[in-house]
Design a protein around this motif. Structure first.
Motif, PDB file in Angstrom:
ATOM      1  N   ILE A 173      36.072  36.796  41.780  1.00  0.00           N
ATOM      2  CA  ILE A 173      36.104  37.677  40.483  1.00  0.00           C
ATOM      3  C   ILE A 173      36.849  36.627  39.566  1.00  0.00           C
ATOM      4  CG2 ILE A 173      36.763  39.753  39.072  1.00  0.00           C
ATOM      5  CD1 ILE A 173      36.921  41.220  41.769  1.00  0.00           C
ATOM      6  N   PHE A 228      31.864  42.803  30.773  1.00  0.00           N
ATOM      7  CA  PHE A 228      31.081  43.144  31.946  1.00  0.00           C
ATOM      8  C   PHE A 228      29.777  41.808  32.101  1.00  0.00           C
ATOM      9  CE2 PHE A 228      27.399  44.712  34.173  1.00  0.00           C
ATOM     10  CZ  PHE A 228      27.693  45.285  35.204  1.00  0.00           C
ATOM     11  N   PHE A 235      34.214  47.040  37.969  1.00  0.00           N
ATOM     12  CA  PHE A 235      33.902  47.988  36.579  1.00  0.00           C
ATOM     13  C   PHE A 235      33.432  49.341  37.063  1.00  0.00           C
ATOM     14  CE2 PHE A 235      33.984  43.721  34.914  1.00  0.00           C
ATOM     15  CZ  PHE A 235      34.208  43.789  33.588  1.00  0.00           C
ATOM     16  N   TRP A 238      29.676  39.681  35.166  1.00  0.00           N
ATOM     17  CA  TRP A 238      28.364  39.714  36.007  1.00  0.00           C
ATOM     18  C   TRP A 238      28.068  38.144  36.334  1.00  0.00           C
ATOM     19  CZ3 TRP A 238      25.350  43.492  38.002  1.00  0.00           C
ATOM     20  CH2 TRP A 238      23.889  43.146  38.455  1.00  0.00           C
ATOM     21  N   HIS A 277      33.410  50.213  42.895  1.00  0.00           N
ATOM     22  CA  HIS A 277      33.064  49.446  41.742  1.00  0.00           C
ATOM     23  C   HIS A 277      34.192  48.436  41.017  1.00  0.00           C
ATOM     24  CE1 HIS A 277      30.156  52.623  42.256  1.00  0.00           C
ATOM     25  NE2 HIS A 277      29.019  51.772  41.641  1.00  0.00           N
ATOM     26  N   ARG A 321      22.528  48.312  37.331  1.00  0.00           N
ATOM     27  CA  ARG A 321      23.281  46.857  37.183  1.00  0.00           C
ATOM     28  C   ARG A 321      24.817  47.370  37.876  1.00  0.00           C
ATOM     29  NH1 ARG A 321      23.817  43.485  32.295  1.00  0.00           N
ATOM     30  NH2 ARG A 321      23.845  41.882  33.850  1.00  0.00           N
ATOM     31  N   TYR A 322      25.285  48.416  37.529  1.00  0.00           N
ATOM     32  CA  TYR A 322      26.712  48.604  37.999  1.00  0.00           C
ATOM     33  C   TYR A 322      26.808  49.077  39.537  1.00  0.00           C
ATOM     34  CZ  TYR A 322      26.075  53.710  37.085  1.00  0.00           C
ATOM     35  OH  TYR A 322      26.048  55.218  37.172  1.00  0.00           O
ATOM     36  N   ARG A 325      30.656  36.313  38.696  1.00  0.00           N
ATOM     37  CA  ARG A 325      30.598  36.515  40.007  1.00  0.00           C
ATOM     38  C   ARG A 325      29.202  36.470  40.727  1.00  0.00           C
ATOM     39  NH1 ARG A 325      31.489  41.184  43.821  1.00  0.00           N
ATOM     40  NH2 ARG A 325      33.163  40.772  45.058  1.00  0.00           N
ATOM     41  N   ASN A 342      29.042  43.999  41.543  1.00  0.00           N
ATOM     42  CA  ASN A 342      30.164  44.747  40.810  1.00  0.00           C
ATOM     43  C   ASN A 342      30.854  45.595  42.019  1.00  0.00           C
ATOM     44  OD1 ASN A 342      31.592  45.971  38.652  1.00  0.00           O
ATOM     45  ND2 ASN A 342      30.231  47.743  38.688  1.00  0.00           N
ATOM     46  N   LYS A 343      30.738  45.023  43.253  1.00  0.00           N
ATOM     47  CA  LYS A 343      31.302  46.051  44.352  1.00  0.00           C
ATOM     48  C   LYS A 343      32.221  44.995  45.117  1.00  0.00           C
ATOM     49  CE  LYS A 343      28.241  49.782  44.589  1.00  0.00           C
ATOM     50  NZ  LYS A 343      27.362  50.671  45.542  1.00  0.00           N
ATOM     51  N   CYS A 391      31.518  52.239  32.926  1.00  0.00           N
ATOM     52  CA  CYS A 391      30.239  51.500  32.917  1.00  0.00           C
ATOM     53  C   CYS A 391      29.068  52.488  32.036  1.00  0.00           C
ATOM     54  CB  CYS A 391      29.544  51.350  34.317  1.00  0.00           C
ATOM     55  SG  CYS A 391      30.256  49.719  34.949  1.00  0.00           S
TER      56      CYS A 391
END
Length: 621
Positions: free
Chosen positions: A559, A569, A495, A573, A493, A509-510, A576, A515-516, A500
């Motif tokens: 990113i 975040f 974030f 989001w 992750h 979402r995370y 990205r 987010n990866k 998160c």
């Protein structure tokens, strides 16, 4: 399907087995029944219970399996009239116990192979509600059964001892008269009249076994190999299911060709699979390449050739056979066609490995859709020299990523392989764009639901990020380089999950691929559960990396550095998500609308298959 059904007595069936008129296909598994299985079968026969039908195939048709005799027979060089497709365990058991004069080789309950003679206790078998299975006695080949401390519990080394114990040798069931008369005479000489008892045993048990008839389904030689193989698979439910490769191996063996050796090799030399795997690192893209994948590619080439020949001969419309690689077509692949195309297909798969390496797909577990390799291998096998250029490679890459990101090869793969190969070749020659390119698209809403590396698109984005040059946060090494040299990489992750959860950001979402990204173990440790602003500062301080250099590394992962440094975040989001959509658009050669806000749930990699942040990206090679 051409067949007939009849009933045949055991005496006739076992006579055919002994003479070699009825044999097995060579590919049939070995005899595996144990003593208990055989006892149960004999009891059912003795009581006249049904034990199932046999399935046989008449020899001399379009399919010629290599034959072998049933275990215990001596029929080498004998050409059978029929092959036993279903019923091997039953017929072998009956041949060994009630026909052959040799001791039967069976397994104990623990799996040990032993030799035994089978006897039926006359007195026990004639009791009311007799337990026939319990009345069956087994003795070693020397016909002495030892007890504890070296004593002999049962001695049947002569006919007189058999008479005395009233134990009938089951291997004389089909011709018992000599033994019956001998037993009656033995007891008469002792002054005991046991004729009625012995004759009752003959009438009630031996005659029932002798007259027992089994249903036999006889497939005629007129049936196609596809029909025969399909029927065999459906009836052979008790044993290990044979795949199409094993069935084709059996078919080719009838012509003296060892397909298994050609594919898997020997202790002394590589087969095709070994040669292919030698071209890539351990656990490379051919780690899970199946023998049937190779046959599918050969079948595409063969059926394409048949189609072209038909068209050249004036066939039109429905008269023109289709290019196909269905299971039925694969089973129908002639040996001559396999020999003609196998080398080209092998070379085609080598080209596949090179192509995937250029796309930064290096390991078997990272291949999004293995069936796409079949399409590529067949295409490369047919690709003329004048099309082996950069322009063709660019088109193939566009086709490949359209299939991966559009998740096109998730079902009906045989149809898609057969359709794609001709359309790809035509496109590379200047023809229309393949439907698998025009009819597929990546929707930006899918990014929010990509949460598991089981998804083809998830794997695809990992490869595309490597292709675009993403580098590790701490080491600065390219992720591709680290992968090649087996550095431990995780999907991590950006974030952190702990952060998160504290912020109330939902897992849906995370845990998304938005987010990866792929990072080293040392970077994972450096990140921990901290806010991005904190772990970035920690990485800069501990590892002597300037903010500008780290920002450049973040850029390589698509990113936006400002959003990460601000712990924003939502801004991260949005940025990205748009960047990954741009990456997809570039790869598939068509735009991804950024304003598509559809929430695409219901995929296999939604919540139920979420990966945590220690999901390993790469096994050690």
């Amino acid at each position: 399907m051409s067949f007939d059904t009849t009933k045949t007595t055991l005496k006739e069936l076992l006579g055919d087995v002994h003479a070699g008129k009825l044999q097995l296909p060579e590919f049939q598994r070995d005899y595996v029944w144990n003593e208990g299985d055989v006892r149960s079968l004999l009891e059912s026969i003795a009581k006249g219970f049904p034990v199932g039908a046999l399935l046989t195939l008449e020899r001399g048709g379009s399919i010629e399996f290599k034959p072998r005799g049933i275990e215990g027979t001596k029929v080498e060089g004998v050409t059978p009239e029929h092959l036993l497709l279903d019923g091997q365990q039953r017929m072998t058991s009956l041949y060994k116990t009630i026909y052959s004069k040799e001791p039967a080789r069976v397994r104990t309950a623990k799996g040990q192979v032993v030799e035994r003679y089978f006897y039926l206790g006359i007195e026990a078998a004639l009791e009311p509600m007799a337990d026939i299975e319990a009345a069956i006695e087994l003795v070693p080949p020397e016909k002495r059964r030892p007890a504890n401390f070296g004593a002999i519990e049962l001695d049947l080394t002569s006919a007189e001892l058999e008479y005395e114990h009233m134990l009938f040798p089951l291997n004389q069931t089909l011709d018992p008269l000599t033994w019956i008369l001998g037993c009656i005479g033995f007891w008469t000489a002792k002054g005991q009249n046991r004729m009625e008892e012995i004759q009752r045993f003959q009438n009630e048990l031996l005659n029932r076994i002798q007259s027992y008839a089994m249903p036999v389904i006889k497939l005629s030689k007129d049936n196609s190999r596809e029909a025969v193989c399909t029927v065999f698979e459906k009836v052979n439910v008790g044993g290990k299911k044979l795949d199409a490769f094993e069935l084709v191996t059996a078919i080719y063996a009838g012509a003296g060709f060892d397909l298994r050796e050609d594919w898997a090799g020997t202790k002394m030399a590589h087969g095709r699979l070994g040669r292919l795997r030698s071209k890539v690192p351990a656990k490379g893209v051919f780690a899970d390449l199946a023998s049937t994948d190779f046959l599918q590619a050969c079948t595409v080439l063969h059926t394409r050739e048949v189609r072209l020949q038909a068209q050249a001969g004036g066939a039109v419309g429905k008269e023109v056979p289709a290019v196909t690689c269905t299971r039925e077509a694969l089973l129908g692949l002639p040996l001559a066609a396999y020999r003609q195309h196998a080398d080209a297909v092998e070379a085609g798969f080598v080209e596949v490995a090179r192509f995937l390496s250029e796309q930064k797909i290096l390991w078997g577990r990272d291949v999004p859709y293995p069936p796409q390799m079949v399409s590529l291998a067949a295409t490369f096998a047919l690709l003329p020299k004048h099309l082996r250029n950069a322009a063709a490679t660019e088109k193939l890459a566009q086709w490949y990523w359209a299939g991966v990101l559009g998740e096109f090869y998730g079902s009906a793969t045989e149809t898609k392989i057969a359709r794609d190969v001709p359309e790809l070749l035509a496109w590379l020659e200047g023809g229309p764009t393949p439907r698998s390119v025009t009819d597929t698209s990546f929707r930006i809403g899918r990014l929010g639901t990509l949460r598991s590396r089981l998804s083809a698109a998830y794997k695809g984005f990992h490869a595309l990020l490597m292709r675009s040059g993403c580098r590790d946060f701490v080491t600065g090494k390219g992720v591709e380089t680290m992968t090649v040299f087996s550095d431990a990489l995780d999907i991590h992750h950006i974030f952190p999950r702990a952060w998160c959860e504290k912020q109330g950001i939902p897992p849906q979402r995370y845990n998304s691929i938005i987010n990866k990204t792929a990072l080293s173990k040392i970077t994972n440790i450096a990140i921990g559960g901290s806010a991005p602003s904190a772990y970035l500062a920690r990485i800069e301080q501990k590892h002597g990396i300037s903010p500008e250099a780290l920002d450049a590394i973040l850029d390589s992962h698509l990113i936006e550095p400002k959003t990460l440094r601000a712990d924003d975040f939502e801004a991260f989001w949005t940025a990205r998500r748009a960047a990954l959509a741009g990456l997809a658009a570039e790869a598939q050669g068509k735009p991804v609308p950024i304003d598509d806000d559809d929430v695409l749930e219901g995929y296999a990699d939604d919540d139920g298959l979420t990966l945590d942040e220690d999901d390993t990206m790469q096994d050690a090679a």
